[in-house]
Design an enzyme around this catalytic site. Structure first.
Site, PDB file in Angstrom:
ATOM      1  N   CYS A  92       0.889  -1.176   0.000  1.00 33.12           N
ATOM      2  CA  CYS A  92       0.000   0.000   0.000  1.00 33.12           C
ATOM      3  C   CYS A  92       0.918   1.213   0.000  1.00 33.12           C
ATOM      4  O   CYS A  92       1.223   1.769   1.040  1.00 33.12           O
ATOM      5  CB  CYS A  92      -0.883  -0.011   1.240  1.00 33.12           C
ATOM      6  SG  CYS A  92      -2.021  -1.413   1.309  1.00 33.12           S
ATOM      7  N   PRO A  95       2.101   7.795  -0.538  1.00 34.80           N
ATOM      8  CA  PRO A  95       2.904   8.546  -1.510  1.00 34.80           C
ATOM      9  C   PRO A  95       4.314   8.015  -1.749  1.00 34.80           C
ATOM     10  O   PRO A  95       4.991   8.516  -2.632  1.00 34.80           O
ATOM     11  CB  PRO A  95       2.947   9.951  -0.904  1.00 34.80           C
ATOM     12  CG  PRO A  95       2.824   9.725   0.571  1.00 34.80           C
ATOM     13  CD  PRO A  95       1.934   8.530   0.730  1.00 34.80           C
ATOM     14  N   GLY A  96       4.778   7.041  -0.964  1.00 34.86           N
ATOM     15  CA  GLY A  96       6.037   6.403  -1.311  1.00 34.86           C
ATOM     16  C   GLY A  96       7.215   6.681  -0.393  1.00 34.86           C
ATOM     17  O   GLY A  96       8.356   6.390  -0.729  1.00 34.86           O
ATOM     18  N   LYS A  98       7.929   5.071   2.346  1.00 31.82           N
ATOM     19  CA  LYS A  98       8.526   3.788   2.712  1.00 31.82           C
ATOM     20  C   LYS A  98       9.060   3.057   1.485  1.00 31.82           C
ATOM     21  O   LYS A  98      10.045   2.330   1.570  1.00 31.82           O
ATOM     22  CB  LYS A  98       7.515   2.947   3.495  1.00 31.82           C
ATOM     23  CG  LYS A  98       7.079   3.639   4.782  1.00 31.82           C
ATOM     24  CD  LYS A  98       6.040   2.876   5.556  1.00 31.82           C
ATOM     25  CE  LYS A  98       5.509   3.687   6.730  1.00 31.82           C
ATOM     26  NZ  LYS A  98       4.570   4.780   6.339  1.00 31.82           N
ATOM     27  N   GLU A 125      -0.222   0.286  -5.580  1.00 30.18           N
ATOM     28  CA  GLU A 125      -1.129   1.355  -5.140  1.00 30.18           C
ATOM     29  C   GLU A 125      -2.402   1.288  -5.961  1.00 30.18           C
ATOM     30  O   GLU A 125      -2.368   1.251  -7.181  1.00 30.18           O
ATOM     31  CB  GLU A 125      -0.450   2.724  -5.291  1.00 30.18           C
ATOM     32  CG  GLU A 125      -1.342   3.913  -5.027  1.00 30.18           C
ATOM     33  CD  GLU A 125      -2.030   3.904  -3.656  1.00 30.18           C
ATOM     34  OE1 GLU A 125      -1.352   3.704  -2.634  1.00 30.18           O
ATOM     35  OE2 GLU A 125      -3.274   4.088  -3.629  1.00 30.18           O
ATOM     36  N   ASP A 153      -5.059  -3.425  -7.111  1.00 30.05           N
ATOM     37  CA  ASP A 153      -5.477  -3.850  -5.777  1.00 30.05           C
ATOM     38  C   ASP A 153      -4.517  -4.921  -5.258  1.00 30.05           C
ATOM     39  O   ASP A 153      -4.392  -5.991  -5.853  1.00 30.05           O
ATOM     40  CB  ASP A 153      -6.904  -4.415  -5.882  1.00 30.05           C
ATOM     41  CG  ASP A 153      -7.471  -4.819  -4.530  1.00 30.05           C
ATOM     42  OD1 ASP A 153      -6.729  -4.775  -3.520  1.00 30.05           O
ATOM     43  OD2 ASP A 153      -8.661  -5.189  -4.489  1.00 30.05           O
ATOM     44  N   ASP A 173       1.384  -1.313   4.885  1.00 26.31           N
ATOM     45  CA  ASP A 173       1.103  -0.052   5.601  1.00 26.31           C
ATOM     46  C   ASP A 173      -0.239   0.466   5.084  1.00 26.31           C
ATOM     47  O   ASP A 173      -0.309   1.469   4.386  1.00 26.31           O
ATOM     48  CB  ASP A 173       2.248   0.937   5.305  1.00 26.31           C
ATOM     49  CG  ASP A 173       2.132   2.248   6.047  1.00 26.31           C
ATOM     50  OD1 ASP A 173       1.813   2.223   7.248  1.00 26.31           O
ATOM     51  OD2 ASP A 173       2.372   3.305   5.431  1.00 26.31           O
ATOM     52  N   CYS A 230      -0.668   4.401  11.315  1.00 26.36           N
ATOM     53  CA  CYS A 230      -0.521   5.639  12.096  1.00 26.36           C
ATOM     54  C   CYS A 230      -1.779   5.818  12.935  1.00 26.36           C
ATOM     55  O   CYS A 230      -2.332   6.909  13.051  1.00 26.36           O
ATOM     56  CB  CYS A 230      -0.226   6.849  11.212  1.00 26.36           C
ATOM     57  SG  CYS A 230      -1.407   7.141   9.901  1.00 26.36           S
TER      58      CYS A 230
HETATM   59  N1  SAM Z   1       3.232   3.532   2.801  1.00 21.09           N
HETATM   60  C1  SAM Z   1       2.890   4.892   2.381  1.00 21.09           C
HETATM   61  C2  SAM Z   1       4.039   5.802   2.705  1.00 21.09           C
HETATM   62  O1  SAM Z   1       4.794   5.540   3.643  1.00 21.09           O
HETATM   63  O2  SAM Z   1       4.230   6.803   2.002  1.00 21.09           O
HETATM   64  C3  SAM Z   1       1.577   5.339   3.007  1.00 21.09           C
HETATM   65  C4  SAM Z   1       0.426   4.387   2.689  1.00 21.09           C
HETATM   66  S1  SAM Z   1      -1.211   4.966   3.099  1.00 21.09           S
HETATM   67  C5  SAM Z   1      -1.278   4.729   4.835  1.00 21.09           C
HETATM   68  C6  SAM Z   1      -2.211   3.646   2.470  1.00 21.09           C
HETATM   69  C7  SAM Z   1      -2.278   3.573   0.951  1.00 21.09           C
HETATM   70  O3  SAM Z   1      -2.841   2.319   0.577  1.00 21.09           O
HETATM   71  C8  SAM Z   1      -3.156   4.633   0.292  1.00 21.09           C
HETATM   72  O4  SAM Z   1      -2.418   5.307  -0.690  1.00 21.09           O
HETATM   73  C9  SAM Z   1      -4.305   3.832  -0.330  1.00 21.09           C
HETATM   74  O5  SAM Z   1      -4.777   4.402  -1.544  1.00 21.09           O
HETATM   75  C10 SAM Z   1      -3.638   2.500  -0.576  1.00 21.09           C
HETATM   76  N2  SAM Z   1      -4.543   1.336  -0.663  1.00 21.09           N
HETATM   77  C11 SAM Z   1      -5.704   1.136   0.019  1.00 21.09           C
HETATM   78  N3  SAM Z   1      -6.228  -0.062  -0.299  1.00 21.09           N
HETATM   79  C12 SAM Z   1      -5.397  -0.649  -1.188  1.00 21.09           C
HETATM   80  C13 SAM Z   1      -5.398  -1.904  -1.883  1.00 21.09           C
HETATM   81  N4  SAM Z   1      -6.391  -2.768  -1.718  1.00 21.09           N
HETATM   82  N5  SAM Z   1      -4.365  -2.165  -2.710  1.00 21.09           N
HETATM   83  C14 SAM Z   1      -3.368  -1.273  -2.879  1.00 21.09           C
HETATM   84  N6  SAM Z   1      -3.321  -0.075  -2.260  1.00 21.09           N
HETATM   85  C15 SAM Z   1      -4.315   0.250  -1.421  1.00 21.09           C
END
Ligand code: SAM
Length: 311
Positions: A92, A95-96, A98, A125, A153, A173, A230
């Site tokens: 997940c 914005p990237g 991690k 993503e 997904d 995450d 978080c």
């Molecule tokens: N790891 C990121 C970072 O450190 O910059 C922050 C991630 S944020 C908490 C969660 C992300 O998961 C969001 O961008 C959301 O759109 C994405 N997301 C939610 N459900 C998802 C899925 N089923 N598959 C892929 N990405 C998903």
């Protein structure tokens, strides 16, 4: 609020293109003195005093040599400990923050011919707009040769096919309530949640988090898995961990908790379904005590791969 303004400005040194020594020398030239960090902080994180001017337009950041990332957010990839040369999936990713941290860990500079050769990150993503942001961040961090972005997904990835079948580690995450974020709009949502209005939402989020982690647990070559939020709510944190351990046991997947970042002092809280020892394996970060956003990290490991566990 006052709590938010007292937070240090945390920066991650992008070790793909800069070293700690170089950045410390540059900071000194600017007259900026880093603050001490809590034990267990990754060695490439620097905390500058809250009084330091905003850095988003500073050449440190615009050049991609430093990345604005909170200390708490840096703990997930640090706890995952991917080895140079590994293929890692960021489930997940946008914005990237991690994603690009993982890139620096699996493909350290000079590794193209050495032990880290072949290190790669596959970032997933689902949201198209956020995938654009993710690609932009990967380019800015000079990580395009290491990271491939997969728009879709994560729950729909076929773990029997490459690249998923080859991943050695997975970082999960997922979307969460954001209740650990202070000094932001999310804080008011959190107070609603605490008042009971958000119970249903928390349960839905926890169910998605459980699905994401247990899907990652089925990756056949994965031996390390990090889960983070978080959120400050046990239902999204320790209780998700407890449910995932039960699932792993029931399906013979072989995952166990590992004590994440042993030097980090603040540990997981006691919660239903989790032994004290297991709660102690988890890491928490706290705005008051650690001067960073509220955060949670758990690390799962296994010694036997899925194919041998099932056989
Ligand atoms: N790891 C990121 C970072 O450190 O910059 C922050 C991630 S944020 C908490 C969660 C992300 O998961 C969001 O961008 C959301 O759109 C994405 N997301 C939610 N459900 C998802 C899925 N089923 N598959 C892929 N990405 C998903």
């Amino acid at each position: 609020g006052s709590r938010a303004t007292a937070m240090p400005r945390d920066i991650r040194i992008n070790t793909l293109v800069a070293t700690l020594g170089e950045i410390l020398a540059d900071l000194k030239r600017e007259g900026w003195e880093p603050e001490p960090s809590p034990p267990g902080t990754p060695p490439y994180m620097i905390r500058l005093p809250p009084t330091t001017p905003p850095l988003h337009a500073h050449p440190f950041v615009t050049s991609g040599r430093c990345i604005l990332q909170s200390l708490s957010s840096s703990l997930t990839a640090h706890a995952l400990q991917p080895q140079p040369g590994w293929l890692v999936v960021d489930a997940c990713a946008a914005p990237g923050n991690k994603t690009t941290q993982l890139a620096a860990l699996v493909a350290p500079p000079g590794s193209s011919a050495g032990a880290g050769a072949g290190g790669r990150v596959v970032a997933v993503e689902r949201d198209p707009k956020r995938a654009v942001t993710l690609r932009r961040m990967v380019a800015k961090a000079h990580a395009s040769a290491v990271v491939s972005v997969n728009e879709g997904d994560f729950l729909g990835t076929d773990v029997s096919e490459a690249p998923w079948s080859e991943a050695r580690a997975v970082l999960v995450d997922p979307s969460c309530s954001g209740s650990g974020l202070v000094g932001r709009e999310e804080w008011s949502n959190n107070e609603q949640a605490d008042a009971g209005v958000g119970e249903e939402r928390l349960r839905r989020l926890a169910d998605f988090q459980f699905k994401a982690v247990t899907h990652a647990m089925t990756f056949p070559s994965a031996v390390r898995l990090a889960y983070s939020t978080c959120s400050i709510h046990a239902i999204e944190n320790e209780q998700v961990v407890a449910r995932c351990l039960t699932y792993s046991g029931e399906h013979g997947l072989g995952w166990q908790l590992q004590r994440a970042i042993p030097e980090w002092r603040r540990r997981g809280v006691q919660s239903e379904g989790l032994e004290d020892e297991q709660a102690d394996c988890c890491v928490r970060a706290d705005p008051e005590g650690d001067r960073t956003t509220g955060f949670f990290v758990a690390v799962f490991v296994r010694t036997a791969l899925l194919s041998s566990a099932v056989a």
